[in-house]
Write a protein that holds these residues in place. Structure first.
Motif, PDB file in Angstrom:
ATOM      1  N   PHE A 101      45.106  49.796  43.505  1.00 46.99           N
ATOM      2  CA  PHE A 101      43.816  49.218  42.771  1.00 46.99           C
ATOM      3  C   PHE A 101      44.339  48.997  41.244  1.00 46.99           C
ATOM      4  CE2 PHE A 101      39.732  49.866  40.335  1.00 46.99           C
ATOM      5  CZ  PHE A 101      39.210  49.170  41.074  1.00 46.99           C
ATOM      6  N   ILE A 102      44.472  49.981  40.743  1.00 50.83           N
ATOM      7  CA  ILE A 102      44.897  48.769  39.184  1.00 50.83           C
ATOM      8  C   ILE A 102      45.512  47.755  39.219  1.00 50.83           C
ATOM      9  CG2 ILE A 102      46.197  49.521  36.726  1.00 50.83           C
ATOM     10  CD1 ILE A 102      44.455  52.689  37.824  1.00 50.83           C
ATOM     11  N   ALA A 103      46.769  47.834  39.935  1.00 53.44           N
ATOM     12  CA  ALA A 103      47.657  46.695  40.004  1.00 53.44           C
ATOM     13  C   ALA A 103      46.682  45.808  41.036  1.00 53.44           C
ATOM     14  CB  ALA A 103      49.164  47.376  40.873  1.00 53.44           C
ATOM     15  N   ALA A 104      46.304  45.372  41.840  1.00 50.28           N
ATOM     16  CA  ALA A 104      45.987  44.381  42.561  1.00 50.28           C
ATOM     17  C   ALA A 104      44.604  43.736  41.491  1.00 50.28           C
ATOM     18  CB  ALA A 104      45.218  45.072  43.835  1.00 50.28           C
ATOM     19  N   LEU A 105      44.168  44.781  40.362  1.00 45.70           N
ATOM     20  CA  LEU A 105      43.328  44.052  39.218  1.00 45.70           C
ATOM     21  C   LEU A 105      43.828  43.303  38.006  1.00 45.70           C
ATOM     22  CD1 LEU A 105      41.088  47.033  38.070  1.00 45.70           C
ATOM     23  CD2 LEU A 105      40.041  44.916  39.001  1.00 45.70           C
ATOM     24  N   ILE A 106      45.722  43.832  38.503  1.00 49.15           N
ATOM     25  CA  ILE A 106      46.094  42.707  37.351  1.00 49.15           C
ATOM     26  C   ILE A 106      46.378  41.500  37.726  1.00 49.15           C
ATOM     27  CG2 ILE A 106      47.953  42.676  35.977  1.00 49.15           C
ATOM     28  CD1 ILE A 106      47.672  46.121  35.679  1.00 49.15           C
ATOM     29  N   VAL A 107      46.907  41.477  39.139  1.00 44.59           N
ATOM     30  CA  VAL A 107      47.975  40.338  40.600  1.00 44.59           C
ATOM     31  C   VAL A 107      46.854  40.241  40.439  1.00 44.59           C
ATOM     32  CG1 VAL A 107      49.563  40.198  42.174  1.00 44.59           C
ATOM     33  CG2 VAL A 107      50.123  42.608  41.331  1.00 44.59           C
ATOM     34  N   ALA A 108      45.630  40.532  41.334  1.00 46.88           N
ATOM     35  CA  ALA A 108      44.840  39.093  42.122  1.00 46.88           C
ATOM     36  C   ALA A 108      44.401  38.402  40.801  1.00 46.88           C
ATOM     37  CB  ALA A 108      43.996  40.182  42.915  1.00 46.88           C
ATOM     38  N   PRO A 109      43.821  38.614  40.169  1.00 48.77           N
ATOM     39  CA  PRO A 109      43.445  37.572  38.707  1.00 48.77           C
ATOM     40  C   PRO A 109      43.894  36.776  38.526  1.00 48.77           C
ATOM     41  CG  PRO A 109      43.130  39.665  38.254  1.00 48.77           C
ATOM     42  CD  PRO A 109      43.408  39.885  39.344  1.00 48.77           C
ATOM     43  N   LEU A 110      45.599  37.454  38.557  1.00 50.06           N
ATOM     44  CA  LEU A 110      46.726  36.376  37.948  1.00 50.06           C
ATOM     45  C   LEU A 110      47.338  35.102  39.118  1.00 50.06           C
ATOM     46  CD1 LEU A 110      49.117  38.363  36.205  1.00 50.06           C
ATOM     47  CD2 LEU A 110      47.561  36.850  35.132  1.00 50.06           C
ATOM     48  N   VAL A 111      47.083  35.420  40.131  1.00 50.14           N
ATOM     49  CA  VAL A 111      47.238  34.902  41.449  1.00 50.14           C
ATOM     50  C   VAL A 111      46.247  33.764  41.656  1.00 50.14           C
ATOM     51  CG1 VAL A 111      48.210  34.418  43.988  1.00 50.14           C
ATOM     52  CG2 VAL A 111      49.094  36.338  42.412  1.00 50.14           C
ATOM     53  N   VAL A 112      45.298  34.134  41.718  1.00 49.48           N
ATOM     54  CA  VAL A 112      43.919  33.827  42.383  1.00 49.48           C
ATOM     55  C   VAL A 112      43.892  32.728  41.101  1.00 49.48           C
ATOM     56  CG1 VAL A 112      41.589  33.306  42.687  1.00 49.48           C
ATOM     57  CG2 VAL A 112      42.992  35.072  43.335  1.00 49.48           C
ATOM     58  N   GLY A 113      43.991  32.956  39.513  1.00 52.61           N
ATOM     59  CA  GLY A 113      43.614  32.201  38.778  1.00 52.61           C
ATOM     60  C   GLY A 113      44.598  31.053  38.131  1.00 52.61           C
ATOM     61  N   ALA A 114      46.750  30.808  38.821  1.00 52.77           N
ATOM     62  CA  ALA A 114      46.869  30.391  38.658  1.00 52.77           C
ATOM     63  C   ALA A 114      46.529  28.896  40.716  1.00 52.77           C
ATOM     64  CB  ALA A 114      48.454  31.002  38.836  1.00 52.77           C
ATOM     65  N   LEU A 115      46.265  29.383  41.015  1.00 51.75           N
ATOM     66  CA  LEU A 115      46.412  28.729  42.206  1.00 51.75           C
ATOM     67  C   LEU A 115      44.657  28.043  41.708  1.00 51.75           C
ATOM     68  CD1 LEU A 115      45.997  27.754  45.095  1.00 51.75           C
ATOM     69  CD2 LEU A 115      44.185  29.414  45.482  1.00 51.75           C
ATOM     70  N   ALA A 116      44.052  28.583  41.371  1.00 47.12           N
ATOM     71  CA  ALA A 116      42.613  27.650  40.307  1.00 47.12           C
ATOM     72  C   ALA A 116      43.574  26.552  39.098  1.00 47.12           C
ATOM     73  CB  ALA A 116      42.097  28.362  39.434  1.00 47.12           C
ATOM     74  N   PHE A 117      44.357  26.540  38.565  1.00 50.31           N
ATOM     75  CA  PHE A 117      45.131  25.880  37.350  1.00 50.31           C
ATOM     76  C   PHE A 117      45.148  24.391  38.120  1.00 50.31           C
ATOM     77  CE2 PHE A 117      48.452  24.679  34.915  1.00 50.31           C
ATOM     78  CZ  PHE A 117      47.489  24.496  33.835  1.00 50.31           C
ATOM     79  N   VAL A 118      45.914  25.806  39.406  1.00 47.35           N
ATOM     80  CA  VAL A 118      46.682  23.913  39.797  1.00 47.35           C
ATOM     81  C   VAL A 118      46.099  23.159  41.155  1.00 47.35           C
ATOM     82  CG1 VAL A 118      48.283  23.012  42.326  1.00 47.35           C
ATOM     83  CG2 VAL A 118      48.697  25.465  41.163  1.00 47.35           C
ATOM     84  N   THR A 119      45.126  23.997  41.399  1.00 42.99           N
ATOM     85  CA  THR A 119      44.089  22.975  41.752  1.00 42.99           C
ATOM     86  C   THR A 119      42.824  22.133  40.647  1.00 42.99           C
ATOM     87  OG1 THR A 119      42.930  25.348  43.318  1.00 42.99           O
ATOM     88  CG2 THR A 119      41.427  23.263  43.559  1.00 42.99           C
ATOM     89  N   GLU A 120      42.698  22.650  38.987  1.00 44.32           N
ATOM     90  CA  GLU A 120      41.957  21.929  38.651  1.00 44.32           C
ATOM     91  C   GLU A 120      42.955  20.758  38.542  1.00 44.32           C
ATOM     92  OE1 GLU A 120      40.790  21.117  34.352  1.00 44.32           O
ATOM     93  OE2 GLU A 120      41.987  21.256  35.441  1.00 44.32           O
ATOM     94  N   ARG A 121      44.070  20.811  38.378  1.00 48.75           N
ATOM     95  CA  ARG A 121      44.826  19.754  37.484  1.00 48.75           C
ATOM     96  C   ARG A 121      44.895  19.056  38.990  1.00 48.75           C
ATOM     97  NH1 ARG A 121      48.094  20.617  32.430  1.00 48.75           N
ATOM     98  NH2 ARG A 121      46.045  20.882  31.717  1.00 48.75           N
TER      99      ARG A 121
END
Lengths: 293, 434
Positions: free
Chosen positions: A68-88
Motif C-alpha cells: 500500500f505504501i509503495a503504491a502510494l509512491i509509485v501510482a502518483p509518479l507513473v500517472v503524473g508522468a503520463l499526465a505530463f506526456v499528455t499535457e505536452r
C-alpha cells in the motif's frame, strides 16, 4: 434494523461516499479551476492508479501494508508522468482550446481503457487493505479501513488547501487562474504552471485511487463512475472552487447514503442528477463558483 | 540526342492501365481455378464454423475468459478425434461486451458475414434475451450456456437451445427443500436486478413457500453496484437464512462487505456460487464464509474421490483440483458454468452428426435432431454428470450440488437427483414453424 442503527449506518456510508467523492473530484476541480479545460480522461487516471495499486501490491513482497505504501509512491509518479506526456503532446498542441480538449481527452480515455484491458485483462482485481480492522458495533460491523479513508481524505484536502492558500506555488496558480494574460505579463511561466497543475491533478486522483481501491476493486471500466460523480461535484460546487467541491461532495455523499438507505439507490441517483440540472439552471457558476470572465 | 530514341514505339507501349488490367486478369484466373475446386469441395472439407458469442469485456468478462479456455480445449479435442462429420471445427469468437444490443449485432455478423453454421456460448441472460430473437429471424441455430429460465419458459424461439447447463428454475426448486429442512424457513433473498436475478426471486419464492417457508425480504442489487453495506441493512433481524446470488465485477466486494457487516455472527448463509465465481474462497476477508453453504452446478473442489471424467476434463481445460488455473493458482475459474460450453459443443456435434449436417440448408434437420435428444450419459463428453434433455422446451436437466465451505474449500454435502429439479414444461417449441 431499528431506526437509530439504520440512520447511523446511513451516515457512516454517506461520510465514506463523501470522502471518496471529494478525493476523486479534487484533481478535476484543480485542473478545471486553473486551466479552464475539462479532462474527460480524469476517470481513467483514477483507474490507472487503482490498477497500479494492484500491480505494486502483487510485485512488492512483505504484505499489504508495505504494498500500500509503495503504491502510494509509485501510482502518483507513473500517472503524473503520463499526465505530463499528455499535457505536452496533446493539450499544448491544441493550445488548451476547451472544445478540442474535450474531444482529445475522450480519445485518450478510450486509449487508456483499451490499453488497460490488453495489459491487465478484463477481470476485477482485489487489493487488500493495508490493515483489516472490523469495528464491531452492537447492531452491525463496519470496516475500519473505510473510516481511515475518510481521515486520509480530510488530510489530503487540507494539504491541497494549504498549498493553494499559503504557499508561493499556490499564489502562482491562483494568479494564473484569475487572469492568464496579466500573469504572463508579470513574468509567470503560464505554460509551466499548466503542466504542473495537470500533473498534480492526475497525481492526486491516482492517490485517491490507491486509497479507494481496497474498498472497491480494480477494473478497467471503473473510471466511469468517478468521472461522472466528479463532474457532478465540480458542477454543483462551482467550477474551480475547491471549497465548493468539498461542500458539494459532502452534501451529495451524505444525501446519497441516507436516501439510498431509506429509499432506494436509484432515487439517490435521480436526485443527484436533478440537483445538477437545477444548479445549472439557477446558478450556472455553481454554488461557490465565480462567473467566468 | 534525340528524345524519340528513348521512347518505346506507340504500339508496343504498355500503359499503366493496361498493365494493371493484365495483372488483374492474371490474378483473377489464378484465383478462379482453385476457387472452383474449392467450391465443389465446400460441402465436405470446409470447416464447420461455430460462432462463439463471448463476453470478453463488460460485466461478464471473468466468465468470458474461462468460457473461451473451455471452448478451445473442447474444440481441440473434437478436432483431434476427427472433427464433426469428418470436418474440422473452427471457432469464430466475437466479443459482445456483455451487452444485449451488441449481442444481437454479433449474432447477425455470425449469420451474414462469417457464414457460421451455428452460434453458441452466450452466458448473461439479458444478452441472450437481446440476441435470441435475431437468431430466430435469421434461422441460425443458437446454443446458449446461460442458466436463465428464458429458454425453457417458451419466450424465445425454435432456434434457441440450452442443452449444456440447467436453468435457474430447476436449480432453485431442487435447493428449496434442502434449505427448508436444514437451514431455516424465513429466507431473505439478495439477487441481481435483471432477468437472471428475477428467475431466482420468482422461482425460489414459490419453491420455499411450497416447503412451508416464506421469503421475508427481497433485496435487488444492480449488477454494476460497487458498494453493498446499505443493502444488508434491509435484511430483517428475524431472518433464518440469507440466500445470496450476485454477479459482476464486484462480487468479491459484495461478499467481503457481507462479512464486515455481520462478522462471525450471521444467520446461515446459502449462496449461489455465482457470488464467488472466479474468486478464491481463501481470499482475505472471506474467513466468515467458513461453514456456509453454496449451490454449485459442478463442484469447484475435486474432493477426495473425483470421477475419472472430472479428472480428464480438468486436465484438458488446465484446471487444478481446487478449480484454479494450473498455470496460476490465483486465477480461479468459473467452474460451475464453463463446463456448459464443453458439454454444449458435444451436443452440437451429436446433433450435426445425427442430422447428417452438410451445410446451412440442413439447419432445420439439425434443430429436429437436437430436439430428439433425450438422455445424455455421463462421460468425458459430459463430465458434470448424466442429464435429461427436454426437446419441447429446449432445456437440459441435471444433478445439482450443495457444498459446505470447510478449510477454505467447498466440500460436497449433497447431490440432488435429476428428478428433484424437474418441473412441468410450460411450452412446446416443436410446434413452431422451422
Amino acid at each position: 434494523m431499528a431506526f437509530f442503527p439504520h440512520l447511523l449506518l446511513a451516515i457512516l456510508e454517506g461520510t465514506v461516499a463523501a470522502a471518496v467523492l471529494a478525493l476523486s473530484a479534487l484533481g478535476l476541480s484543480l485542473v478545471f479551476g486553473v486551466m479552464r479545460v475539462v479532462n474527460v480522461a480524469h476517470g481513467e487516471f483514477f483507474m490507472l492508479g487503482a490498477m497500479l495499486a494492484w500491480w505494486v501490491a502483487k510485485m512488492v513482497p512483505g504484505g499489504p501494508a508495505i504494498g500500500f505504501i509503495a503504491a502510494l509512491i509509485v501510482a502518483p509518479l507513473v500517472v503524473g508522468a503520463l499526465a505530463f506526456v499528455t499535457e505536452r503532446l496533446l493539450l499544448r498542441r491544441i493550445n488548451y482550446d476547451p472544445e478540442a480538449t474535450i474531444v482529445a481527452t475522450i480519445g485518450l480515455m478510450f486509449v487508456i481503457q483499451q490499453l488497460a484491458l490488453s495489459v491487465f485483462g478484463a477481470d476485477a482485481k482485489a487489493v487488500s487493505a493495508p490493515f483489516a480492522y472490523r469495528i464491531a458495533l452492537p447492531w452491525f460491523g463496519f470496516s475500519g479501513y473505510k473510516l481511515f479513508v475518510v481521515v486520509a481524505s480530510i488530510v489530503i484536502l487540507l494539504a491541497v488547501w494549504w498549498v493553494l492558500a499559503k504557499t508561493k506555488w499556490g499564489l502562482v496558480m491562483r494568479v494564473t487562474q484569475f487572469d492568464r494574460e496579466t500573469a504572463t505579463a508579470f513574468g509567470i511561466p503560464v505554460n509551466q504552471v499548466y503542466s504542473a497543475v495537470f500533473v498534480a491533478g492526475a497525481a492526486l486522483v491516482a492517490v485517491a485511487a490507491v486509497l479507494i481501491v481496497p474498498i472497491q476493486q480494480a477494473h478497467y471500466l471503473m473510471g466511469l463512475d468517478p468521472l461522472l460523480m466528479s463532474f457532478i461535484v465540480v458542477i454543483i460546487g462551482g467550477l474551480g472552487s475547491i471549497k465548493g467541491s468539498v461542500i458539494a461532495a459532502v452534501i451529495i455523499g451524505l444525501a446519497d447514503g441516507i436516501i439510498s438507505m431509506f429509499f432506494s439507490p436509484t432515487l439517490a441517483s435521480i436526485i443527484a442528477t436533478l440537483a445538477v440540472a437545477l444548479v445549472l439552471v439557477f446558478r450556472p457558476q455553481g454554488l461557490f463558483g465565480v462567473p467566468v470572465r | 540526342m534525340s528524345k524519340s530514341k528513348l521512347i518505346v514505339p506507340e504500339k508496343k507501349r504498355i500503359s499503366r492501365r493496361s498493365a494493371l488490367k493484365l495483372a488483374g486478369a492474371g490474378a483473377a484466373s489464378l484465383f478462379a481455378g482453385p476457387g472452383f475446386v474449392r467450391y465443389a469441395q465446400a460441402q465436405s472439407s470446409e470447416p464447420i464454423r461455430i460462432g462463439f458469442q463471448v463476453h470478453k469485456t463488460g460485466i461478464g468478462a471473468a466468465y468470458g475468459k474461462w468460457y473461451g479456455q473451455t471452448t478451445d480445449a473442447a474444440v481441440k479435442l473434437i478436432n483431434e478425434a476427427g472433427g464433426i462429420t469428418g470436418r474440422q471445427v473452427e471457432i469464430i469468437a466475437e466479443d459482445d461486451a456483455t451487452d444485449p444490443g451488441r449481442g444481437a449485432e454479433v449474432v447477425e455478423k455470425f449469420a451474414t458475414q462469417h457464414k457460421c453454421d451455428v452460434a453458441f456460448g452466450t452466458l448473461f441472460s439479458h444478452v441472450v434475451m437481446g440476441s435470441a430473437p435475431r437468431a430466430g429471424e435469421l434461422k441460425l441455430p443458437y446454443y446458449v450456456v446461460s442458466e436463465g429460465h428464458h429458454v425453457a419458459s417458451g419466450k424465445l424461439n425454435r432456434y434457441t437451445f440450452q442443452p449444456g447447463i440447467t436453468d435457474v428454475r430447476s436449480q432453485v426448486i431442487s435447493m428449496a427443500p434442502w434449505i427448508a429442512k436444514n437451514l431455516g424457513k424465513k429466507v431473505a433473498i439478495i439477487f441481481p436486478d435483471f432477468a437472471f436475478g428475477y428467475d431466482h426471486r420468482d422461482y425460489f419464492s414459490a419453491a420455499i413457500k411450497a416447503q412451508g417457508g416464506e421469503v421475508n425480504a427481497l433485496i435487488p442489487i444492480p449488477p454494476t453496484e460497487t458498494t453493498f453495506s446499505r443493502y444488508f441493512a434491509q435484511i430483517p433481524a428475524d431472518t433464518e437464512v440469507i440466500y445470496h446470488v450476485m454477479v459482476g465485477p464486484a462480487v468479491l466486494t459484495f461478499v467481503k462487505e457481507l462479512g464486515e457487516f455481520y462478522g462471525g455472527n450471521h444467520p446461515p448463509l446459502f449462496g449461489f456460487i455465482d457470488s464467488l465465481e472466479a474468486v478464491s474462497l481463501k481470499s482475505p476477508g472471506l474467513e466468515f464464509l467458513e461453514g456456509s453453504y453454496f449451490w454449485e452446478a459442478y463442484p469447484r473442489y475435486a474432493g477426495a474421490k473425483p470421477t475419472e471424467f472430472d479428472t480428464f476434463y480438468r486436465g484438458k481445460v488446465g484446471v487444478d483440483q481446487y478449480g484454479a488455473s494450473v498455470a496460476d493458482a490465483n486465477d480461479v475459474s468459473t467452474y460451475s458454468h464453463m463446463f456448459g460450453c464443453w458439454e454444449t459443443l458435444y451436443i452440437i456435434k451429436q446433433a450435426m452428426e445425427a442430422a447428417g449436417y452438410k451445410g446451412p440448408d440442413d439447419r432445420a434437420k439439425m434443430i429436429e435432431a437436437t430436439e430428439a435428444i433425450t438422455t445424455i450419459p455421463e462421460g468425458n463428453e459430459h463430465p458434470q454428470g448424466d442429464k435429461i434433455f427436454n426437446g419441447k422446451i429446449h432445456q437440459v436437466f441435471g444433478h445439482q450440488n450443495i457444498t459446505q465451505v470447510k478449510g477454505g474449500v467447498g466440500e460436497l454435502v449433497y447431490r440432488t437427483t435429476i428428478e428433484e429439479g424437474m418441473y412441468e414444461p410450460e411450452a412446446d417449441y416443436t410446434t413452431m414453424a422451422l
